[in-house]
Design an enzyme around this catalytic site. Structure first.
Site, PDB file in Angstrom:
ATOM      1  N   LYS A  42      44.762  39.607  34.054  1.00  0.00           N
ATOM      2  CA  LYS A  42      43.997  39.232  35.251  1.00  0.00           C
ATOM      3  C   LYS A  42      44.838  39.440  36.514  1.00  0.00           C
ATOM      4  O   LYS A  42      46.046  39.667  36.430  1.00  0.00           O
ATOM      5  CB  LYS A  42      43.562  37.775  35.139  1.00  0.00           C
ATOM      6  CG  LYS A  42      44.729  36.802  35.175  1.00  0.00           C
ATOM      7  CD  LYS A  42      44.301  35.396  34.781  1.00  0.00           C
ATOM      8  CE  LYS A  42      45.476  34.458  34.841  1.00  0.00           C
ATOM      9  NZ  LYS A  42      45.167  33.148  34.250  1.00  0.00           N
ATOM     10  N   ARG A 143      38.542  22.176  34.442  1.00  0.00           N
ATOM     11  CA  ARG A 143      38.035  23.445  34.960  1.00  0.00           C
ATOM     12  C   ARG A 143      36.880  23.858  34.049  1.00  0.00           C
ATOM     13  O   ARG A 143      36.029  23.018  33.758  1.00  0.00           O
ATOM     14  CB  ARG A 143      39.197  24.442  34.991  1.00  0.00           C
ATOM     15  CG  ARG A 143      39.063  25.547  36.017  1.00  0.00           C
ATOM     16  CD  ARG A 143      40.355  26.350  36.162  1.00  0.00           C
ATOM     17  NE  ARG A 143      40.591  27.226  35.012  1.00  0.00           N
ATOM     18  CZ  ARG A 143      41.658  28.043  34.906  1.00  0.00           C
ATOM     19  NH1 ARG A 143      42.565  28.080  35.877  1.00  0.00           N
ATOM     20  NH2 ARG A 143      41.820  28.815  33.849  1.00  0.00           N
ATOM     21  N   TYR A 285      58.950  41.020  66.650  1.00  0.00           N
ATOM     22  CA  TYR A 285      57.999  40.236  67.447  1.00  0.00           C
ATOM     23  C   TYR A 285      58.515  38.824  67.719  1.00  0.00           C
ATOM     24  O   TYR A 285      59.098  38.186  66.846  1.00  0.00           O
ATOM     25  CB  TYR A 285      56.670  40.120  66.695  1.00  0.00           C
ATOM     26  CG  TYR A 285      55.928  41.425  66.539  1.00  0.00           C
ATOM     27  CD1 TYR A 285      55.803  42.315  67.605  1.00  0.00           C
ATOM     28  CD2 TYR A 285      55.335  41.747  65.329  1.00  0.00           C
ATOM     29  CE1 TYR A 285      55.107  43.508  67.460  1.00  0.00           C
ATOM     30  CE2 TYR A 285      54.621  42.935  65.177  1.00  0.00           C
ATOM     31  CZ  TYR A 285      54.514  43.805  66.250  1.00  0.00           C
ATOM     32  OH  TYR A 285      53.815  44.974  66.106  1.00  0.00           O
ATOM     33  N   MET A 333      53.445  43.268  60.055  1.00  0.00           N
ATOM     34  CA  MET A 333      52.362  43.735  59.174  1.00  0.00           C
ATOM     35  C   MET A 333      52.812  44.920  58.336  1.00  0.00           C
ATOM     36  O   MET A 333      52.533  44.999  57.143  1.00  0.00           O
ATOM     37  CB  MET A 333      51.132  44.108  60.010  1.00  0.00           C
ATOM     38  CG  MET A 333      49.910  44.431  59.152  1.00  0.00           C
ATOM     39  SD  MET A 333      48.514  45.051  60.093  1.00  0.00           S
ATOM     40  CE  MET A 333      48.089  43.652  61.132  1.00  0.00           C
TER      41      MET A 333
HETATM   42  C1  LIG Z   1      46.131  32.740  33.350  1.00  0.00           C
HETATM   43  C2  LIG Z   1      45.752  32.249  32.011  1.00  0.00           C
HETATM   44  C3  LIG Z   1      46.634  32.410  30.929  1.00  0.00           C
HETATM   45  C4  LIG Z   1      48.031  32.952  31.077  1.00  0.00           C
HETATM   46  O1  LIG Z   1      48.874  32.056  31.750  1.00  0.00           O
HETATM   47  P1  LIG Z   1      50.450  32.343  31.904  1.00  0.00           P
HETATM   48  O2  LIG Z   1      51.032  31.067  32.379  1.00  0.00           O
HETATM   49  O3  LIG Z   1      50.561  33.427  32.924  1.00  0.00           O
HETATM   50  O4  LIG Z   1      50.931  32.793  30.581  1.00  0.00           O
HETATM   51  C5  LIG Z   1      46.167  32.024  29.680  1.00  0.00           C
HETATM   52  N1  LIG Z   1      44.932  31.497  29.515  1.00  0.00           N
HETATM   53  C6  LIG Z   1      44.073  31.322  30.544  1.00  0.00           C
HETATM   54  C7  LIG Z   1      42.740  30.720  30.287  1.00  0.00           C
HETATM   55  C8  LIG Z   1      44.464  31.677  31.824  1.00  0.00           C
HETATM   56  O5  LIG Z   1      43.623  31.478  32.848  1.00  0.00           O
END
Ligand SMILES: *Cc1c(COP(=O)(O)O)cnc(C)c1O
Length: 394
Positions: A42, A143, A285, A333
């Site tokens: 992700k 969550r 700046y 930037m």
């Molecule tokens: C991001 C995430 C992980 C991985 O977490 P790390 O700490 O980067 O290993 C695993 N499971 C879920 C559901 C996540 O959202």
């Protein structure tokens, strides 16, 4: 032109294939041969670059975890284009009914975390599709996922009513507090809740014998053996970074030795110009820096647009020829100005390391995150998607 293409003199990110494979091997050694190691891709593969990282993860991990449906479909497209075998892919993020249908069609697994999946059932039936799904249980993160109370209220019973189109392949949960502590009492309460909830779910929804259970991200996979179940979902660790100092300390105690994790990512930038500024010159700046002596500076064409945190102004340094060089004045930037008076002996073009190793010096993403008052996860995922990525062997 949708994506702005950087010029030849832009900064670039290098990904070490050897480091990535070594990190997968390190996790395999920790969790043992009976368990699978999944790679979390992700956030643009934690800023490393999804398309550049995918072949590495695909070639060495057993399962791929993504958040968006587009990422899930991109894995299937890459496999088709490269004649690669199909890996198990799970989209762990939120999905519309249309997206569930598209993923079922591509044989990408989806997460069922609440009763909104009911909307997809009719569409799946109409098309004769079966969605392989993993049931998310909220065991204390607050969550996504079914809470125990929701399970008791029958909110997951759709899985029993729609067994013709929803095939349960896994049950998962996610920890709230494994990397922030060295004692895992909250994780223990989550593990008990997981056992209870999974049993509760099994009473209401017939689960196949083969159902896979997964709970641990990097920290838990390393330091909480009872959380490893069938597969671990490793994000930050496969990129060669420890989730936290606490995790590293705990690993020494739990594992007896600290596994070697090697950072995969380096970030380097060529100079735009190297020149002398006379004593008394202002830099950048706001004129926040004034040269106390004649100063040789390198102007680097990289800035906060590329993901270098502006809040690191006045604190940060980069590496040139293995020497630390202070960032002078404010991060701009598109520019950094660094003091290279003692790092080079001429005004010839040079290359600076913003993250990674240069000679005996290493500039870690944890260090940059410290200057930026945040965590390495955020610094990485904010690296601009436009910055060119290149995979190198070592
Ligand atoms: C991001 C995430 C992980 C991985 O977490 P790390 O700490 O980067 O290993 C695993 N499971 C879920 C559901 C996540 O959202």
């Amino acid at each position: 032109m949708a994506v702005p293409v950087p010029g030849a003199l832009s900064s670039r990110i290098e990904l070490s294939a050897e480091a990535y494979r070594g990190n997968v091997a390190a996790f395999r050694a920790v969790v043992g041969a009976t368990r699978r190691v999944g790679a979390v891709l992700k956030g643009n593969a934690y800023g490393h670059g999804f398309s550049e990282l995918l072949p590495l993860a695909h070639g060495s991990a057993d399962v791929l975890y993504v958040v968006t449906p587009a990422e899930g479909l991109a894995v299937r497209a890459w496999e088709a284009a490269h004649g690669a075998p199909r890996r198990e892919v799970l989209v762990i993020g939120a999905l519309s009914s249309d997206e569930v249908v598209a993923l079922a069609e591509a044989q990408v697994d989806v997460v069922v975390a609440d009763r909104s999946i009911e909307g997809a059932v009719a569409a799946l039936r109409a098309r004769g599709l079966v969605a392989r799904c993993h049931v998310h249980l909220d065991t204390g993160l607050g969550r996504e996922g079914f809470t125990e109370r929701q399970l008791d209220a029958g909110e997951a019973d759709v899985l029993a009513r729609a067994r013709d189109v929803l095939q349960v392949a896994g049950v998962l949960s996610h920890f709230a507090n494994t990397e922030d502590v060295t004692e895992q009492s909250y994780a223990a309460t989550q593990l008990s809740a997981f056992e209870r909830s999974a049993a509760r779910l099994g009473e209401r929804v017939p689960l196949p014998e083969s159902v896979s259970r997964h709970f641990a991200a990097s920290a838990a996979a390393l330091v909480l053996p009872e959380s490893r179940y069938d597969v671990v979902r490793v994000g930050i660790g496969l990129y060669g970074l420890w989730p936290s100092t606490e995790t590293r300390l705990s690993a020494r105690v739990v594992l007896g030795a600290v596994p070697t994790l090697s950072p995969v990512l380096s970030w380097r930038c060529p100079s735009q110009v190297v020149k002398w500024l006379p004593a008394g010159s202002y830099v950048g700046y706001g004129c926040t820096w004034r040269c106390g002596a004649d100063t040789r500076v390198a102007v680097l064409p990289v800035g906060y647009w590329d993901g270098y945190p502006r809040i690191a102004s006045g604190k940060a340094h980069v590496l040139v020829n293995g020497k630390r060089c202070a960032v002078l004045g404010r991060v701009m930037m598109n520019h950094l100005i660094v003091d290279v008076t003692h790092a080079v002996s001429s005004e010839a073009p040079l290359s600076a390391t913003l993250l990674g190793r240069d000679g005996d010096e290493v500039l870690s993403v944890e260090t940059l995150a410290g200057w930026a008052q945040t965590i390495h996860y955020e610094v990485l995922t904010r690296l601009g998607a436009h910055v060119p990525r290149v995979v190198v062997e070592r």
